[in-house]
Motif scaffolding. Structure first.
Motif, short mmCIF file in Angstrom:
data_model
loop_
_atom_site.label_atom_id
_atom_site.label_comp_id
_atom_site.label_asym_id
_atom_site.label_seq_id
_atom_site.Cartn_x
_atom_site.Cartn_y
_atom_site.Cartn_z
N ASN A 66 0.87 -1.17 0.00
CA ASN A 66 0.00 0.00 0.00
C ASN A 66 0.91 1.23 0.00
OD1 ASN A 66 -1.63 2.22 0.67
ND2 ASN A 66 -3.04 0.97 1.87
N TYR A 67 0.95 1.92 -1.13
CA TYR A 67 1.90 3.01 -1.30
C TYR A 67 1.29 4.38 -1.02
CZ TYR A 67 4.64 -0.71 -3.35
OH TYR A 67 5.32 -1.89 -3.54
N ILE A 68 0.15 4.39 -0.38
CA ILE A 68 -0.52 5.64 -0.04
C ILE A 68 -0.56 5.87 1.47
CG2 ILE A 68 -2.68 6.94 -0.18
CD1 ILE A 68 -1.23 6.66 -2.84
N VAL A 69 -0.91 4.83 2.24
CA VAL A 69 -1.08 4.95 3.68
C VAL A 69 0.20 4.52 4.39
CG1 VAL A 69 -2.39 4.18 5.69
CG2 VAL A 69 -3.56 4.53 3.50
N ASN A 80 3.57 10.87 11.95
CA ASN A 80 4.38 11.33 10.82
C ASN A 80 3.43 11.71 9.69
OD1 ASN A 80 6.61 11.99 9.36
ND2 ASN A 80 7.25 9.89 8.94
N LEU A 81 3.12 13.00 9.62
CA LEU A 81 2.02 13.47 8.76
C LEU A 81 2.54 14.04 7.45
CD1 LEU A 81 0.06 15.14 11.68
CD2 LEU A 81 -0.63 13.08 10.43
N LYS A 82 3.39 13.27 6.77
CA LYS A 82 3.94 13.69 5.50
C LYS A 82 3.30 12.89 4.37
CE LYS A 82 6.98 16.51 7.34
NZ LYS A 82 6.41 16.48 8.71
N PRO A 83 3.03 13.52 3.23
CA PRO A 83 2.62 12.77 2.03
C PRO A 83 3.71 11.76 1.64
CG PRO A 83 2.15 15.10 1.77
CD PRO A 83 3.00 14.97 3.02
N PRO A 84 3.43 10.88 0.67
CA PRO A 84 4.26 9.69 0.52
C PRO A 84 5.48 9.79 -0.39
CG PRO A 84 2.33 9.51 -0.87
CD PRO A 84 2.20 10.81 -0.13
N LEU A 85 5.79 10.94 -1.00
CA LEU A 85 6.84 10.96 -2.01
C LEU A 85 8.19 10.51 -1.47
CD1 LEU A 85 7.50 11.58 -4.96
CD2 LEU A 85 8.06 13.92 -4.28
N SER A 86 8.56 10.98 -0.28
CA SER A 86 9.87 10.58 0.28
C SER A 86 9.89 9.10 0.62
CB SER A 86 10.20 11.42 1.51
OG SER A 86 9.27 11.21 2.55
N TYR A 87 8.75 8.53 1.02
CA TYR A 87 8.69 7.09 1.28
C TYR A 87 8.91 6.32 -0.01
CZ TYR A 87 6.04 8.98 5.27
OH TYR A 87 5.62 9.70 6.34
N ALA A 194 6.59 15.68 -0.59
CA ALA A 194 7.70 15.13 0.19
C ALA A 194 7.74 15.66 1.62
CB ALA A 194 9.03 15.44 -0.50
N LYS A 195 7.40 16.94 1.82
CA LYS A 195 7.65 17.58 3.11
C LYS A 195 6.47 18.37 3.64
CE LYS A 195 10.72 18.66 6.36
NZ LYS A 195 11.23 17.67 7.31
N SER A 196 5.36 18.37 2.93
CA SER A 196 4.12 19.00 3.40
C SER A 196 4.26 20.52 3.49
CB SER A 196 3.70 18.37 4.73
OG SER A 196 2.44 18.83 5.14
N TRP A 197 3.79 21.09 4.60
CA TRP A 197 3.59 22.54 4.70
C TRP A 197 4.87 23.36 4.71
CZ3 TRP A 197 -1.21 23.25 3.59
CH2 TRP A 197 -2.18 22.31 4.00
N HIS A 198 6.01 22.74 4.89
CA HIS A 198 7.27 23.48 4.82
C HIS A 198 7.41 24.20 3.47
CE1 HIS A 198 8.02 20.75 8.14
NE2 HIS A 198 9.08 21.46 8.47
N THR A 199 6.73 23.67 2.45
CA THR A 199 6.87 24.24 1.10
C THR A 199 6.18 25.58 0.95
OG1 THR A 199 4.97 22.89 0.46
CG2 THR A 199 7.15 22.01 -0.03
N MET A 200 5.44 26.02 1.96
CA MET A 200 4.82 27.34 1.87
C MET A 200 5.87 28.44 1.73
SD MET A 200 1.57 26.96 1.76
CE MET A 200 1.94 25.48 0.81
N ILE A 251 -5.56 14.15 6.56
CA ILE A 251 -5.41 15.53 6.08
C ILE A 251 -5.79 16.52 7.18
CG2 ILE A 251 -6.29 17.21 4.41
CD1 ILE A 251 -6.51 14.86 2.43
N ASP A 252 -6.83 16.19 7.96
CA ASP A 252 -7.21 17.04 9.08
C ASP A 252 -6.06 17.15 10.09
OD1 ASP A 252 -9.36 18.47 10.72
OD2 ASP A 252 -8.76 16.86 12.09
N ALA A 253 -5.40 16.02 10.37
CA ALA A 253 -4.25 16.03 11.30
C ALA A 253 -3.10 16.82 10.71
CB ALA A 253 -3.82 14.59 11.60
N MET A 254 -2.89 16.74 9.39
CA MET A 254 -1.85 17.54 8.74
C MET A 254 -2.07 19.03 9.00
SD MET A 254 -1.29 15.89 4.95
CE MET A 254 -0.33 17.32 4.44
#
Length: 493
Positions: A66-69, A80-87, A194-200, A251-254
């Motif tokens: 499962n490459y999403i969860v 660890n509330l990061k999207p999956p690209l780095s995984y 890869a890193k979520s909200w840091h990209t803001m 997403i809510d936790a993110m």
């Protein structure tokens, strides 16, 4: 567009030598960089928290198919509330190099190396060959970025810095060719995955750059539409797929924890004064700060500062924003962690390289540029020495080494494993959970000796090899199945 190769090479001999042997010198620096990035990569101990948790998340994604969860200890991970690209990058490393620490860290190393390469190319095309050599050397010896949480780590930060760097460089290049802005958008989107909200911070830098250079007025509505699509379509696709598994819980936790809590409060005790990141730069970058000040002094005294800025005004504006805005934004945020400022190292290296180019060209007599060059190289050499010494002296994790070297199989124990930190301990640390999965495909369970003795399932207990453990083994009639000088593995008879 500026290309210093088109300029006549006159003046001091050092400048002529550096231009003539640019490619040979660049290859030498890159060879040293490859060594620094890979030296003892497969035996450097796993770091607790982020690196270990990233490793567990990626490993279990692969095992769960499962490459999403992302999961931790095979339960959905809402810490660890990061999207999956780095995984996915770690998974790719496992598939290429196998289940080992080289495979685990390979994509981070590659990302850092690619970041250094594009710093070389950008500075070469915009400022000149001397700038390229200096920028690469500075970037390749920025030990803060290379050490903990960075280039040699299984964390998301190295990939994130690569994508951050591509995004901002493409924005600067869009001044000369507007289609580069699409690369900015796509790189931003991938950086978010890869890193979520840091990209803001990317949004702030690009937005401010477009406003100051007035580029914001030069794109038509079709170009804006494509740019917005590149920036957000991949994120939207991932979000729609993710909500199919657990609704909006992740997403809510993110939003609540990873964005709002980190911004408005100092979570997990990670706090500091507003100048915390300035202190980090002084600690990790002090000699390059000194070089920066020296180069600035030379340019001011020689009156070449205005020519340097005039020749590369758009690049200068972009680099200044790139350095200053992330420092300001992350200084305002309540939660402070040293690796949040990793994205400022490429523009700092580029600024130092750009200033070195014009400073060395300021001299007519060869002795002064030679001295300046030696000062810059000495700073780089000092950081390289410190970095390699750090790698050589990292303390080993005895349990990790035991799992890597032991021939014990956990299959017949149904992969339920207990390992107290000490004889009386109960819980696992994250680095050992990952080591257990990576080297033995085991499953960790908390509870220590008490839970181990209560379980009806076949299970194994790892103990520190000491007198207290031997006494415990004898009192409970346990059987030793494997051991070394540090660890004893026991089962119930």
């Amino acid at each position: 567009m500026n290309n210093r190769d088109n300029l006549p090479i006159k003046g001091n001999k050092l400048k002529q030598i550096l231009y003539k042997y640019y490619y040979a010198l660049l290859l030498i620096i890159l060879a040293i960089t490859v060594f620094s990035l890979t030296y003892r990569l497969g035996v450097a101990p796993i770091k607790d928290w982020d690196e270990a948790r990233h490793g567990v998340n990626a490993y279990e994604m692969l095992k769960n198919n499962n490459y999403i969860v992302n999961t931790f200890n095979y339960e959905n991970d809402y810490y660890n509330l990061k999207p999956p690209l780095s995984y996915w990058g770690i998974i790719l490393g496992f598939k290429i190099f196998g289940y080992n620490l080289i495979g685990f860290r390979a994509i981070s190393v590659l990302s850092a190396f690619l970041t250094i390469i594009i710093v070389a190319v950008f500075s070469y095309k915009r400022f000149g060959r001397i700038a390229s050599l200096v920028s690469v050397m500075v970037m390749a010896t920025s030990i803060h970025f290379l050490q903990f949480h960075g280039a040699r780590s299984g964390d998301a930060d190295s990939m994130y810095v690569l994508l951050f760097t591509i995004s901002i460089m493409a924005a600067i290049n869009s001044y000369y060719k507007k289609s580069y802005i699409y690369i900015t958008g796509l790189s931003f989107s991938l950086a978010f995955l890869a890193k979520s909200w840091h990209t803001m911070a990317i949004v702030g830098i690009v937005g401010l750059y477009l406003i100051i250079t007035k580029l914001i007025l030069k794109f038509n509505w079709r170009q804006w539409l494509v740019f917005i699509g590149c920036s957000f379509a991949p994120i939207l696709v991932w979000a729609l797929i993710r909500v199919r598994y657990d609704g909006f819980k992740f997403i809510d936790a993110m939003i609540r924890y990873d964005l709002l809590s980190r911004t408005n409060s100092s979570i997990e005790g990670h706090t500091g004064p507003w100048y915390d990141y300035i202190v980090d730069l002084v600690v990790y970058y002090r000699w390059y700060i000194a070089v920066f000040i020296l180069l600035l002094f030379i340019l001011i005294v020689s009156q070449n500062i205005r020519y340097a800025i005039k020749d590369n005004f758009n690049e200068f504006i972009g680099l200044i924003i790139w350095v200053v805005l992330p420092l300001v934004l992350f200084s305002i945020a309540k939660t402070k962690l040293a690796w949040y400022i990793f994205p400022v190292y490429p523009p700092l290296a580029l600024l130092i390289g750009w200033m070195a180019e014009y400073s060395i060209k300021s001299f007519r007599r060869s002795v002064y540029p030679v001295i300046l060059c030696l000062v810059i190289v000495a700073a780089g050499g000092l950081y390289e020495y410190k970095f390699l010494n750090y790698i050589r002296t990292e303390p080993a994790d005895v349990f990790e080494n035991y799992l890597r070297d032991s021939r014990i199989s956990l299959d017949k124990y149904t992969s339920y494993v207990y390992r107290p930190t000490q004889v009386e301990g109960t819980d696992w640390n994250q680095r050992n959970v990952f080591a257990l999965e990576l080297f033995k495909d085991g499953k960790a369970k908390d509870g220590g000796i008490k839970e181990f003795l209560k379980t009806d399932k076949d299970s194994i207990l790892f103990l520190d090899n000491n007198d207290a453990s031997l006494k415990l083994i004898k009192e409970n009639n346990l059987k030793i199945v494997d051991s070394n000088s540090n660890i004893i593995s026991v089962v119930k008879q």
